[in-house]
Design a protein around this motif. Structure first.
Motif, PDB file in Angstrom:
ATOM      1  N   LEU A  13       0.881  -1.179   0.000  1.00  0.00           N
ATOM      2  CA  LEU A  13       0.000   0.000   0.000  1.00  0.00           C
ATOM      3  C   LEU A  13       0.915   1.224   0.000  1.00  0.00           C
ATOM      4  N   ASP A  14       0.426   2.328  -0.566  1.00  0.00           N
ATOM      5  CA  ASP A  14       1.228   3.551  -0.610  1.00  0.00           C
ATOM      6  C   ASP A  14       1.474   4.090   0.807  1.00  0.00           C
ATOM      7  N   GLN A  15       2.439   4.981   0.909  1.00  0.00           N
ATOM      8  CA  GLN A  15       2.781   5.578   2.220  1.00  0.00           C
ATOM      9  C   GLN A  15       1.556   6.159   2.927  1.00  0.00           C
ATOM     10  N   ASP A  16       0.720   6.854   2.153  1.00  0.00           N
ATOM     11  CA  ASP A  16      -0.415   7.556   2.766  1.00  0.00           C
ATOM     12  C   ASP A  16      -1.682   6.707   2.813  1.00  0.00           C
ATOM     13  N   THR A  17      -1.650   5.504   2.255  1.00  0.00           N
ATOM     14  CA  THR A  17      -2.840   4.634   2.288  1.00  0.00           C
ATOM     15  C   THR A  17      -2.912   3.918   3.628  1.00  0.00           C
ATOM     16  N   THR A  18      -4.128   3.785   4.152  1.00  0.00           N
ATOM     17  CA  THR A  18      -4.329   3.074   5.421  1.00  0.00           C
ATOM     18  C   THR A  18      -5.108   1.779   5.138  1.00  0.00           C
ATOM     19  N   GLY A  19      -5.205   0.930   6.157  1.00  0.00           N
ATOM     20  CA  GLY A  19      -6.113  -0.205   6.060  1.00  0.00           C
ATOM     21  C   GLY A  19      -5.481  -1.565   6.067  1.00  0.00           C
ATOM     22  N   LEU A  20      -6.218  -2.520   5.508  1.00  0.00           N
ATOM     23  CA  LEU A  20      -5.913  -3.944   5.658  1.00  0.00           C
ATOM     24  C   LEU A  20      -4.724  -4.373   4.803  1.00  0.00           C
ATOM     25  N   LEU A  21      -3.734  -4.935   5.488  1.00  0.00           N
ATOM     26  CA  LEU A  21      -2.535  -5.448   4.818  1.00  0.00           C
ATOM     27  C   LEU A  21      -2.280  -6.848   5.375  1.00  0.00           C
ATOM     28  N   LEU A  22      -1.957  -7.781   4.480  1.00  0.00           N
ATOM     29  CA  LEU A  22      -1.647  -9.142   4.921  1.00  0.00           C
ATOM     30  C   LEU A  22      -0.148  -9.355   4.874  1.00  0.00           C
ATOM     31  N   LEU A  23       0.347 -10.134   5.800  1.00  0.00           N
ATOM     32  CA  LEU A  23       1.778 -10.486   5.796  1.00  0.00           C
ATOM     33  C   LEU A  23       1.904 -11.969   6.101  1.00  0.00           C
ATOM     34  N   THR A  24       2.866 -12.594   5.471  1.00  0.00           N
ATOM     35  CA  THR A  24       3.063 -14.027   5.702  1.00  0.00           C
ATOM     36  C   THR A  24       4.495 -14.421   5.372  1.00  0.00           C
ATOM     37  N   ASP A  25       4.881 -15.628   5.842  1.00  0.00           N
ATOM     38  CA  ASP A  25       6.162 -16.192   5.412  1.00  0.00           C
ATOM     39  C   ASP A  25       5.918 -17.361   4.459  1.00  0.00           C
ATOM     40  N   ASP A  26       4.697 -17.464   3.960  1.00  0.00           N
ATOM     41  CA  ASP A  26       4.335 -18.516   3.018  1.00  0.00           C
ATOM     42  C   ASP A  26       4.495 -17.965   1.594  1.00  0.00           C
ATOM     43  N   GLY A  27       5.634 -18.287   0.989  1.00  0.00           N
ATOM     44  CA  GLY A  27       5.958 -17.759  -0.341  1.00  0.00           C
ATOM     45  C   GLY A  27       4.924 -18.148  -1.393  1.00  0.00           C
ATOM     46  N   GLN A  28       4.399 -19.365  -1.278  1.00  0.00           N
ATOM     47  CA  GLN A  28       3.401 -19.810  -2.267  1.00  0.00           C
ATOM     48  C   GLN A  28       2.127 -18.988  -2.172  1.00  0.00           C
ATOM     49  N   PHE A  29       1.752 -18.658  -0.936  1.00  0.00           N
ATOM     50  CA  PHE A  29       0.545 -17.846  -0.731  1.00  0.00           C
ATOM     51  C   PHE A  29       0.745 -16.464  -1.356  1.00  0.00           C
ATOM     52  N   ILE A  30       1.930 -15.865  -1.133  1.00  0.00           N
ATOM     53  CA  ILE A  30       2.212 -14.549  -1.717  1.00  0.00           C
ATOM     54  C   ILE A  30       2.149 -14.644  -3.240  1.00  0.00           C
ATOM     55  N   HIS A  31       2.735 -15.692  -3.769  1.00  0.00           N
ATOM     56  CA  HIS A  31       2.762 -15.881  -5.218  1.00  0.00           C
ATOM     57  C   HIS A  31       1.333 -16.008  -5.760  1.00  0.00           C
ATOM     58  N   ARG A  32       0.547 -16.850  -5.095  1.00  0.00           N
ATOM     59  CA  ARG A  32      -0.854 -17.063  -5.545  1.00  0.00           C
ATOM     60  C   ARG A  32      -1.641 -15.771  -5.517  1.00  0.00           C
ATOM     61  N   MET A  33      -1.484 -15.035  -4.402  1.00  0.00           N
ATOM     62  CA  MET A  33      -2.267 -13.802  -4.229  1.00  0.00           C
ATOM     63  C   MET A  33      -1.822 -12.717  -5.210  1.00  0.00           C
ATOM     64  N   SER A  34      -0.563 -12.772  -5.637  1.00  0.00           N
ATOM     65  CA  SER A  34      -0.059 -11.723  -6.525  1.00  0.00           C
ATOM     66  C   SER A  34      -0.221 -12.100  -7.995  1.00  0.00           C
ATOM     67  N   SER A  35      -0.601 -13.341  -8.255  1.00  0.00           N
ATOM     68  CA  SER A  35      -0.706 -13.772  -9.648  1.00  0.00           C
ATOM     69  C   SER A  35      -1.851 -13.037 -10.346  1.00  0.00           C
ATOM     70  N   PRO A  36      -1.611 -12.564 -11.578  1.00  0.00           N
ATOM     71  CA  PRO A  36      -2.678 -11.850 -12.284  1.00  0.00           C
ATOM     72  C   PRO A  36      -3.878 -12.759 -12.564  1.00  0.00           C
ATOM     73  N   ARG A  37      -3.642 -14.094 -12.524  1.00  0.00           N
ATOM     74  CA  ARG A  37      -4.768 -15.007 -12.786  1.00  0.00           C
ATOM     75  C   ARG A  37      -5.692 -15.125 -11.582  1.00  0.00           C
ATOM     76  N   HIS A  38      -5.176 -14.732 -10.417  1.00  0.00           N
ATOM     77  CA  HIS A  38      -5.919 -14.918  -9.174  1.00  0.00           C
ATOM     78  C   HIS A  38      -6.585 -13.596  -8.821  1.00  0.00           C
ATOM     79  N   HIS A  39      -7.803 -13.411  -9.275  1.00  0.00           N
ATOM     80  CA  HIS A  39      -8.427 -12.090  -9.138  1.00  0.00           C
ATOM     81  C   HIS A  39      -9.091 -11.926  -7.773  1.00  0.00           C
TER      82      HIS A  39
END
Ligand code: URA
Length: 252
Positions: free
Chosen positions: A120-146
């Motif tokens: 999120l941008d510096q001035d944006t607030t709100g919900l952010l997810l964090l994980t150490d699960d690389g596959q989850f990050i990959h899945r969530m960032s994939s353009p196919r996963h809307h």
């Protein structure tokens, strides 16, 4: 099948430092273990080699409750004036809002810690997810996963029906001739808009509003998938995600 683990190894896996540091924590009486009885106080364990089933283990380490998690999935209410970078340039990093074990969790023998799922941008607030699960990050960032993300947008100029229509039908941004459109767009006040996006292009909300002749004054992410930012999670606070919340995000 799940295996029993030595307490020093369990603490190491949770980011409490090297095995030697973890053994020291146990031996010096900094680690207590909760039993099965609800409400019962935790019992001290000073044997670093004592074995426990890690799944479901609830510990108290240096006065802080720490439930075992094989993988860490957390949500953070990102405050304004913070950066989603490990090496921030202007504002403090969001990672400073997390306890050190989350930042020091090991992966394949190296300190890795949790990573933000998108930024999120510096001035944006709100919900952010964090994980150490690389596959989850990959899945969530994939353009196919809307995965839909809902933003509450405050704009500078009163919204008109034409702007809303263009946001829904698609606007062209400067880096791609293919129009981007909001999956949903609802005016919730003359200067307030609820926008749902299924992509995550750089500064997408700000650029979409600029493309229709308006300007974002404030931006807040209220939802990812079906997971809403809880009302009782104040800016700067974080919380573990449970399995049901993870399903709300990924729709799995
Ligand atoms: N779109 C933006 O412009 N900024 C954000 O932080 C998120 C989405």
């Amino acid at each position: 099948m799940a295996k029993r683990m030595q307490l020093q190894d369990i603490l190491y896996s949770q980011g409490f430092g090297t095995r030697r540091v973890c053994a020291g924590l146990v031996q010096q009486g900094w680690v207590q273990i909760y039993g099965d009885e609800p409400g019962a106080p935790p019992q001290s364990c000073t044997d670093a080699l004592a074995e426990f089933m890690p799944e479901g283990l609830r510990m108290r380490v240096q006065g802080q409750d720490w439930p075992y998690h094989a993988k860490a999935y957390v949500m953070l209410h990102k405050p304004a004036a913070t950066e989603c970078s490990q090496k921030p340039s202007t504002y403090p990093s969001i990672y400073t809002l997390l306890p050190s074990p989350l930042r020091l969790r090991p992966q394949k023998g190296a300190v890795q810690g949790v990573q933000a799922v998108g930024r999120l941008d510096q001035d944006t607030t709100g919900l952010l997810l964090l994980t150490d699960d690389g596959q989850f990050i990959h899945r969530m960032s994939s353009p196919r996963h809307h995965v839909p993300k809902v933003y509450e947008v405050t704009v500078k100029h009163p919204l008109d029906a034409h702007q809303i229509e263009r946001l829904c039908q698609g606007v062209v941004l400067d880096d791609d001739p293919k129009p981007v459109r909001a999956a949903a767009c609802e005016a919730v006040g003359p200067l307030h808009l609820r926008l749902t996006l299924t992509e995550g292009k750089y500064h997408q909300v700000k650029r979409m509003l600029a493309a229709v002749g308006n300007r974002v004054e404030a931006l807040h992410r209220s939802q990812i998938g079906q997971l809403r930012l809880p009302d009782d999670l104040a800016p700067g606070q974080w919380r573990w995600l449970d399995a049901a919340q993870l399903r709300l995000i990924a729709g799995a």
